[in-house]
Design an enzyme around this catalytic site. Structure first.
Site, PDB file in Angstrom:
ATOM      1  N   SER A 106       0.617  -1.320   0.063  1.00  0.00           N
ATOM      2  CA  SER A 106       0.070  -0.032  -0.063  1.00  0.00           C
ATOM      3  C   SER A 106       0.821   1.223  -0.014  1.00  0.00           C
ATOM      4  O   SER A 106       0.310   2.264  -0.289  1.00  0.00           O
ATOM      5  CB  SER A 106      -0.930   0.106   1.231  1.00  0.00           C
ATOM      6  OG  SER A 106      -0.372  -0.056   2.403  1.00  0.00           O
ATOM      7  N   LYS A 148      -6.323   4.274   8.143  1.00  0.00           N
ATOM      8  CA  LYS A 148      -5.323   5.029   7.816  1.00  0.00           C
ATOM      9  C   LYS A 148      -5.727   6.544   7.778  1.00  0.00           C
ATOM     10  O   LYS A 148      -4.993   7.423   7.838  1.00  0.00           O
ATOM     11  CB  LYS A 148      -5.075   4.455   6.242  1.00  0.00           C
ATOM     12  CG  LYS A 148      -4.045   3.379   6.367  1.00  0.00           C
ATOM     13  CD  LYS A 148      -3.631   2.830   5.173  1.00  0.00           C
ATOM     14  CE  LYS A 148      -3.107   1.412   5.207  1.00  0.00           C
ATOM     15  NZ  LYS A 148      -2.325   1.058   3.961  1.00  0.00           N
TER      16      LYS A 148
END
Length: 367
Positions: free
Chosen positions: A252, A297
């Protein structure tokens, strides 16, 4: 005499009372240890941290004197204990995940860590490839073979190959792609040649291993090597780029790696002075791929004081909605989370690296 006997009895009672308290304390300590440390077959995923990418990426001769920053975001994933299990049930943005949601079939801790490290390596490769392709600077791609990620218990390669082995040759031929390796296995099997010579790279040492193809367990009679593998390739660039991210794994960080490399390759500060965070897998064609845990996140980026957050704007197909009516794109999930936590951080949808670059290009420099 009577008083003396009563005194002894009182002392004994006091001694027994202290011993009982001691036992109670020991039991409480053991119980507390079990509640805190006993691992369940579940994981807890929660918001991680923001990492300024410039501290981990260095372009030789590159410009690092920027007022803004690019930060990659992480999630924290740990085994659940009984106490953490209960805590996660009531804590916002703490998510309980079953073992099979994290691990692939027959994947142990070592194989999981190797797969995560390989995903991180691939994200770095793609970031370099995209950044140098966009800037038209020199680079060279080398195919190293295939990396063994998982070995099926009882399969042909069991106890011969190890997770992390890099298979570089098959029957004296250099492996130049994942497809080539798979095709050679099929061709040899169909020709009745089951004994196969492989050259592997293990910890920078080359070994020759003989593997006899056999039935893959639980595959309805399919004959093969019995491994899960992934293409291994490397890239050399001019100027040289060093990436050292430590123990962080997964794919990611690709988008933010790409942006940081580009920022150091060009003269201007493309952050425009802003604290920019984001997430997303970087694919070789410049597309930004979907990732997991984006809600966590967003929370972590908000807590770290980020001003802009790039979120993958992946496509939500009708087929996906049929399978899961609550399915959301990363961008949709990110914007919903941002609204819930009341952040002023701007959530920006990106399908490609160019979407991110175009957004940054139109920004007015921060005062």
């Amino acid at each position: 005499m009577v008083n003396r006997i009563q005194g002894i009895g009182g002392a004994q009672t006091l001694k027994n009372g202290k011993f009982s308290i001691f036992i109670a304390i020991v039991v409480c300590v053991i119980l507390g240890g079990v509640l805190l440390l006993y691992p369940l077959d579940m994981y807890v995923m929660r918001p991680g941290n923001a990492y300024n990418v410039s501290e981990y990426v260095t372009v030789q001769g590159g410009d690092e004197d920027d007022e803004g920053s690019f930060s990659l975001m992480t999630v924290s994933l740990s085994k659940a204990s009984p106490l953490m299990y209960v805590y996660a049930k009531f804590k916002d943005y703490y998510e309980l995940i079953s073992m099979d949601q994290v691990r692939q079939d027959e994947e142990d801790d070592n194989e999981y860590n190797i797969r995560q490290a390989k995903l991180m390596t691939d994200s770095q490769f793609n970031a370099l490839y995209v950044a140098f392709s966009r800037t038209h600077l020199d680079y060279k791609v080398t195919f190293n073979g295939v990396t063994v990620l998982n070995i099926i218990t009882g399969g042909a390669a069991d106890r011969i190959l190890e997770p992390g082995d890099e298979i570089v040759e098959i029957e004296g031929e250099h492996i130049d792609s994942q497809a080539m390796f798979a095709q050679r296995i099929v061709e040899m099997r169909d020709q009745g040649q089951y004994d196969i010579e492989l050259v592997i790279n293990r910890d920078d040492e080359l070994f020759t291993k003989m593997v006899t193809l056999k039935e893959i367990p639980n595959s309805d009679g399919k004959i093969g090597l019995g491994v899960v593998f992934s293409e291994s390739k490397s890239i050399t660039t001019d100027p040289h780029v060093n990436i050292d991210i430590g123990s962080i794994g997964g794919p990611s960080a690709g988008l933010m790696f790409t942006l940081e490399i580009l920022n150091q390759l060009v003269d201007e500060d493309i952050t425009k002075g802003y604290m920019v965070a984001g997430t997303g897998e970087m694919l070789e064609n410049g597309s930004v791929g979907r990732i997991g845990g984006i809600e966590k996140k967003v929370v972590a980026a908000h807590e770290a004081g980020m001003e802009i957050f790039f979120a993958p704007d992946d496509e939500v197909t009708e087929e996906k909605l049929k399978q899961n009516p609550d399915f959301k794109s990363n961008y949709e999930a990110a914007t919903e989370t941002a609204k819930k936590i009341g952040t002023t951080m701007e959530i920006v949808p990106v399908k490609t690296i160019d979407d991110a670059l175009n957004f940054l290009q139109q920004l007015q420099p921060k005062n």
